[in-house]
Design a protein around this motif. Structure first.
Motif, PDB file in Angstrom:
ATOM      1  N   VAL A  65     -71.219   9.471 -50.698  1.00 21.57           N
ATOM      2  CA  VAL A  65     -70.578   9.915 -51.881  1.00 21.57           C
ATOM      3  C   VAL A  65     -71.682   9.868 -52.800  1.00 21.57           C
ATOM      4  N   SER A  66     -72.321  11.169 -53.297  1.00 20.50           N
ATOM      5  CA  SER A  66     -73.289  11.111 -54.370  1.00 20.50           C
ATOM      6  C   SER A  66     -72.514  11.723 -55.627  1.00 20.50           C
ATOM      7  N   VAL A  67     -73.167  11.002 -56.641  1.00 20.69           N
ATOM      8  CA  VAL A  67     -72.647  11.468 -57.988  1.00 20.69           C
ATOM      9  C   VAL A  67     -73.927  12.205 -58.655  1.00 20.69           C
ATOM     10  N   GLY A  68     -74.835  12.791 -57.801  1.00 19.36           N
ATOM     11  CA  GLY A  68     -76.113  13.270 -58.351  1.00 19.36           C
ATOM     12  C   GLY A  68     -76.485  14.722 -57.753  1.00 19.36           C
ATOM     13  N   GLN A  69     -75.592  15.424 -57.250  1.00 11.79           N
ATOM     14  CA  GLN A  69     -75.840  16.696 -56.879  1.00 11.79           C
ATOM     15  C   GLN A  69     -76.191  17.635 -57.879  1.00 11.79           C
ATOM     16  N   GLN A  70     -75.970  17.166 -58.986  1.00 12.81           N
ATOM     17  CA  GLN A  70     -76.602  18.042 -60.251  1.00 12.81           C
ATOM     18  C   GLN A  70     -78.316  18.248 -60.106  1.00 12.81           C
ATOM     19  N   ALA A  71     -78.808  17.061 -59.305  1.00 12.53           N
ATOM     20  CA  ALA A  71     -80.293  17.072 -59.193  1.00 12.53           C
ATOM     21  C   ALA A  71     -80.544  18.411 -58.596  1.00 12.53           C
ATOM     22  N   PHE A  72     -79.814  18.850 -57.620  1.00  6.17           N
ATOM     23  CA  PHE A  72     -80.278  19.967 -56.831  1.00  6.17           C
ATOM     24  C   PHE A  72     -79.930  21.216 -57.300  1.00  6.17           C
ATOM     25  N   VAL A  73     -78.618  21.424 -58.064  1.00  4.31           N
ATOM     26  CA  VAL A  73     -78.188  22.339 -59.050  1.00  4.31           C
ATOM     27  C   VAL A  73     -79.160  22.799 -59.806  1.00  4.31           C
ATOM     28  N   GLY A  97     -85.949  30.786 -52.244  1.00  7.49           N
ATOM     29  CA  GLY A  97     -87.067  29.857 -51.826  1.00  7.49           C
ATOM     30  C   GLY A  97     -86.583  28.448 -52.556  1.00  7.49           C
ATOM     31  N   GLY A  98     -85.954  28.586 -53.562  1.00  7.18           N
ATOM     32  CA  GLY A  98     -85.490  27.254 -54.314  1.00  7.18           C
ATOM     33  C   GLY A  98     -84.684  26.414 -53.153  1.00  7.18           C
ATOM     34  N   GLY A  99     -84.042  27.058 -52.481  1.00 11.72           N
ATOM     35  CA  GLY A  99     -83.475  26.268 -51.335  1.00 11.72           C
ATOM     36  C   GLY A  99     -84.253  25.694 -50.226  1.00 11.72           C
ATOM     37  N   VAL A 100     -85.313  26.534 -49.873  1.00 11.00           N
ATOM     38  CA  VAL A 100     -86.004  25.976 -48.806  1.00 11.00           C
ATOM     39  C   VAL A 100     -86.968  24.874 -49.424  1.00 11.00           C
ATOM     40  N   ALA A 226     -80.038  21.761 -49.999  1.00 10.13           N
ATOM     41  CA  ALA A 226     -80.464  23.096 -49.789  1.00 10.13           C
ATOM     42  C   ALA A 226     -79.687  24.436 -50.166  1.00 10.13           C
ATOM     43  N   LEU A 227     -78.482  23.986 -49.885  1.00 14.75           N
ATOM     44  CA  LEU A 227     -77.642  25.225 -50.178  1.00 14.75           C
ATOM     45  C   LEU A 227     -76.837  24.651 -51.598  1.00 14.75           C
ATOM     46  N   THR A 228     -76.965  23.630 -52.051  1.00 16.20           N
ATOM     47  CA  THR A 228     -76.555  23.277 -53.479  1.00 16.20           C
ATOM     48  C   THR A 228     -77.691  23.853 -54.297  1.00 16.20           C
ATOM     49  N   ALA A 229     -78.884  23.839 -53.887  1.00 18.80           N
ATOM     50  CA  ALA A 229     -79.962  24.396 -54.852  1.00 18.80           C
ATOM     51  C   ALA A 229     -79.780  25.873 -55.008  1.00 18.80           C
ATOM     52  N   VAL A 230     -79.400  26.607 -53.736  1.00 18.15           N
ATOM     53  CA  VAL A 230     -79.161  28.023 -53.796  1.00 18.15           C
ATOM     54  C   VAL A 230     -78.077  28.370 -54.709  1.00 18.15           C
ATOM     55  N   ILE A 231     -76.942  27.506 -54.555  1.00 22.46           N
ATOM     56  CA  ILE A 231     -75.692  27.827 -55.545  1.00 22.46           C
ATOM     57  C   ILE A 231     -76.293  27.681 -56.997  1.00 22.46           C
ATOM     58  N   GLY A 232     -77.225  26.698 -57.368  1.00 26.61           N
ATOM     59  CA  GLY A 232     -77.667  26.468 -58.676  1.00 26.61           C
ATOM     60  C   GLY A 232     -78.407  27.700 -59.000  1.00 26.61           C
ATOM     61  N   GLY A 233     -79.164  28.229 -58.163  1.00 18.15           N
ATOM     62  CA  GLY A 233     -79.981  29.377 -58.569  1.00 18.15           C
ATOM     63  C   GLY A 233     -79.068  30.548 -58.993  1.00 18.15           C
TER      64      GLY A 233
END
Lengths: 336, 288, 236
Positions: A65-73, A97-100, A226-233
């Protein structure tokens, strides 16, 4: 003599597949039939749905249970800006690349915060997100605390005309949500998914079966990061402007996502879809009320958590015994 | 050199405030294994209650405590029995998500009532008063805050280990079923624990409001500081929590001395270093 | 009927989906010592947990002094004067020996038992009063568990697996103390694996098998063979 048959697919799931294919074609053609505002809204819906699916995979299936996924967004968003501005990469390549990169940094982060158990893990993820926010606010080349905009030259790489850019942005969001849904679905149907279900049901029993719990959780954490970062991008490709407060907002990228999943139904694949639709329906009708709307959302989430912990989808499933994404096994006994 | 010593002293005193943020968190986790995500927002709620009290009655924030503390304690009891008790069980999701929802509700309710404008509690002369100690000027308010933190922790320690209430807390914490057999109603005991925790939150909120300006959005940050103090100090050890608060405070003031932008970051880094080398904290409670 | 202290009527106890007791009937008169015997899984512990309120039941399934108590919480049952000495002692590890005992008196009932009386019964506990309860031996822990239940000045004491895991010499000490405990007008139900020990102190016995009563009667009126048959579920 015929014994019982075991299947996963049901009539409802087959109908859902056909409907899904038709819906997909209609959605892919949206730039030709939808207005600009609608296109933008739908793109946003897809991205929120992606975030919700990913958070659900972590919290609902892996017990993280994360309340910190905004880190990767936020990280994904900043990588889009950094890799295009300083690396000269094409925006789409920069997002990938951000995802990687997110996958790479999520490993040391996980080794640290996995030491925290349960609810303390949740706050640990929040600390990490704060570290990210404060760190990116220190990078003057990316605008420091006030942020920066994507240079026009880079924006034009997406498409020469505004309409074209908006279409591409929309298709990317649609593609992303498809990839995420597919990835989560395939993951859950794989051996790892079974391991995950076993862990959710009983960690002790799972480790008795020889499942490496830590490793399985780590894999989920890395993949979702990784996928959260891609969505963030993709989110910040829509916005074209980034700042630490917007990129690492706990309200925008975690609170809303949690509410979506809880209201829709945590630990189910269908839940985030229903939750996203409910969330946007509420937002479009109640957004004028601002803070009241957020309070209502929080209240609804609390009531759902207490009275219907499997969410709206759980209520529907219990009543009609249907499953759109065939995950559970069903035993059919031949009629005598 | 004096500047650095000054930073360390300021950090130690700041640690007292962080220990106050942490004490309530530590208490309720110890008694009922509940981690309250809304803890920080409740601190800010207490600060706003202090604001309303001082404005309406024209009294000093310290006097406002006489009203805010019982109110927060009452709120804690009602909240626990009316809502949070229903979330407790083997599954960690319900308490986490319900308190998360609560956090959003409190934050936005404060925004609705008080707007986003920063506010401050006016403590009068005590805010600027300082005691000169060998070239340093030690602020009276930070010193008082630290003294109150020590007093609160000593008080909690006394309640926990020398009163019937504390015996009940420890018994319920050890084994809820068997504690019920002793005639303890755990729903009531949990309510009392939350009431006590929010009484401490009231003190923390008032002291925070006198020290710095606050707005409805800063609750999450206070939760994080309290949490970091708890983890650095070691779970279940109240004096360790004070030490954790001091370490966090010193890291922040030294970081801020190097570069103002590094103040908060340095605190988080100190926390992560402790997590990396001593995952159970510096002073974990020794199990019998 | 009316002079029964405890009546259990058609009690069905459930652990989640698992049914542990099936329509159990039982009656206990004031001042009796009842032995409850049965193999593992026969339903002895669910019975103890049901009476003490740790397992929820329908109110009328358990009647105490004429009042239905099956739906009460454990702390409410405790206030009525029913105390449980739980299986495995279950002392509070964060509490000292004396704190464990004092907590037992939390229900605030008056009667013959006090801290001094418990210390007189088990003098070793007086010496160990300030120690952490976890530092005691198993037998000493059992003494604390018994003393803790007595501190509530109960009318009915439930002893669950009183000698399980203890050395024979310790078991003897505890059984030697039992007549002194129940002699003072106390009613007791003793769950015990050691049948002969149980029968030596009890006036009546219930034997459970797979959640049902397979045998009941006065201890002086039933034979070893009948008990063996009821215990193992084979025809004698």
């Amino acid at each position: 003599m015929t014994g019982p048959r075991v299947t996963r697919a049901t009539r409802a799931s087959r109908i859902a597949m056909v409907l899904g294919a038709v819906t997909l074609i209609v959605l892919a053609a949206a730039p030709w039939w939808a207005g600009r505002a609608d296109l933008r809204l739908m793109g946003e819906i897809f991205l929120y749905l992606s975030l919700a699916c990913l958070w659900n995979l972590m919290a609902g299936y892996a017990g993280l249970v994360s309340v910190g996924q905004q880190a990767f967004v936020g990280f994904g968003g900043y990588m889009l800006f950094a890799l295009t501005i300083f690396g000269g990469l094409h925006p789409v390549v920069a997002i990938a690349g951000g995802g990687v990169l997110a996958a790479l940094i999520s490993v040391p982060i996980a080794t640290l915060i996995f030491r925290l158990k349960g609810a303390y893990f949740a706050i640990g993820t929040w600390v990490m997100a704060e570290v990210f926010r404060l760190a990116f606010a220190q990078i003057q080349a990316l605008g420091g605390g006030s942020g920066t905009s994507l240079p026009v030259a880079i924006v034009k790489e997406i498409g020469r005309k505004k309409a074209m850019r908006e279409s591409v942005s929309y298709w990317l969001a649609l593609g992303a949500v498809l990839c995420v849904l597919l990835a989560v679905y395939v993951f859950l149907r794989s051996r790892r998914g079974l391991a995950l279900t076993a862990i959710r049901d009983s960690e002790v029993a799972a480790s008795g079966l020889g499942i490496d719990i830590w490793r399985t959780k780590l894999e989920v954490y890395v993949v979702t990061s990784a996928l959260t970062a891609v969505i963030g991008g993709l989110i910040f490709l829509q916005k074209l402007r980034i700042s630490p407060d917007a990129a690492f907002s706990v309200n925008d990228w975690t609170a809303f996502v949690i509410f979506i999943v809880v209201i829709g139904g945590i630990g189910t694949l269908e839940g985030p879809i229903i939750g996203t639709l409910i969330f946007f329906a509420l937002r479009e009708t109640l957004a004028d009320f601002g803070t009241i709307y957020l309070m209502v959302l929080g209240l609804v989430a609390i009531v759902v958590m207490l009275k219907a912990p499997k969410g709206v989808w759980g209520l529907i499933r219990d009543r009609f015994d249907i499953e759109l994404f065939p995950l559970s096994y069903r035993v059919h006994h031949p009629k005598d | 050199m004096t500047e650095w010593i000054n930073a360390v002293v300021q950090g130690i005193l700041l640690g007292g405030l962080y220990a106050l943020f942490a004490a309530g968190l530590s208490l309720i986790f110890g008694v009922m294994r509940l981690v309250n995500i809304a803890h920080g927002d409740l601190i800010i709620l207490a600060a706003y209650m202090g604001l309303s009290t001082t404005v309406m009655l024209g009294v000093h924030p310290f006097l406002a405590l006489l009203i805010v503390m019982p109110l927060m304690a009452g709120l804690g009891y009602v909240l626990q029995r009316g809502l949070l008790n229903q979330t407790l069980g083997p599954d960690i999701l319900p308490p986490l998500l319900v308190t998360f929802g609560l956090s959003v509700i409190i934050q936005n309710a404060l925004l609705e009532i008080y707007t986003a404008d920063p506010q401050k509690l006016s403590g009068g002369a005590i805010e600027t008063a300082s005691i000169p100690v060998g070239g340093l000027a030690i602020g009276v308010l930070p010193l008082l805050t630290f003294a109150i933190a020590v007093g609160v922790i000593a008080g909690l320690q006394w309640i926990f280990y020398s009163t019937g209430l504390g015996r009940g807390f420890r018994a319920v914490s050890d084994n809820q079923d068997i504690a019920q057999l002793m005639g303890l109603n755990k729903a009531h005991v949990f309510g009392l624990a939350m009431a006590l925790a929010l009484a401490v939150v009231a003190i923390a909120g008032i002291l925070l409001g006198m020290r710095t300006s606050f707005d409805p959005a800063i609750g999450g940050g206070r939760l994080i500081f309290g949490f970091e103090a708890v983890i650095i100090g070691g779970l279940g050890n109240l004096w360790g929590t004070l030490a954790g608060g001091v370490i966090l405070g010193v890291a922040q003031t030294i970081g801020g001395k190097i570069d103002p932008g590094w103040q908060l970051l340095a605190g988080h880094i100190a926390f992560l270093i402790v997590l990396a080398i001593r995952p159970n904290g510096l002073f974990p409670r020794i199990e019998h | 009927m009316s002079d029964e202290l405890l009546s259990i009527r058609e009690l069905d106890a459930h652990y989640g989906d698992f049914q542990a007791l099936y329509g159990l009937d039982m009656s206990v008169n004031p001042g009796e010592v009842i032995a409850i015997i049965g193999a593992n899984g026969a339903g002895k512990s669910p019975l103890m947990r049901s009476i003490s309120g740790l397992l929820a039941n329908r109110a009328e399934q358990i009647v105490y002094r004429g009042a239905p108590i099956g739906g009460l919480r454990a702390d409410q049952v405790a206030h009525l004067g029913i105390a449980l000495v739980p299986e495995g002692r279950q002392l509070f590890p964060s509490l000292t020996v004396e704190e464990n005992l004092v907590l037992g008196a939390k229900v605030g009932r008056t009667g013959p038992w006090s801290l001094d009386k418990v210390y007189d019964l088990f003098p070793i506990l007086r010496e160990r009063r300030g120690q952490a309860s976890t530092s005691l031996s198993g037998g000493q822990q059992q003494m604390v568990a018994i003393g803790r239940a007595l501190m509530a000045n109960p009318e009915l004491v439930l002893f669950d697996e009183i000698s399980l895991g203890l050395a024979p010499v310790v078991i003897k000490t505890i059984y030697d103390a039992l007549p002194g405990i129940v002699g003072a007008g106390l009613t007791a139900m003793i769950v015990e694996q050691d049948i002969s020990k149980a029968l030596s102190v009890a006036s009546r016995v219930y034997c459970l098998q797979e959640g049902r009563v397979s045998l009941q009667g006065r201890t002086d009126a039933i034979t070893r063979e009948e008990i063996t048959a009821a215990y193992f579920g084979v025809d004698a």
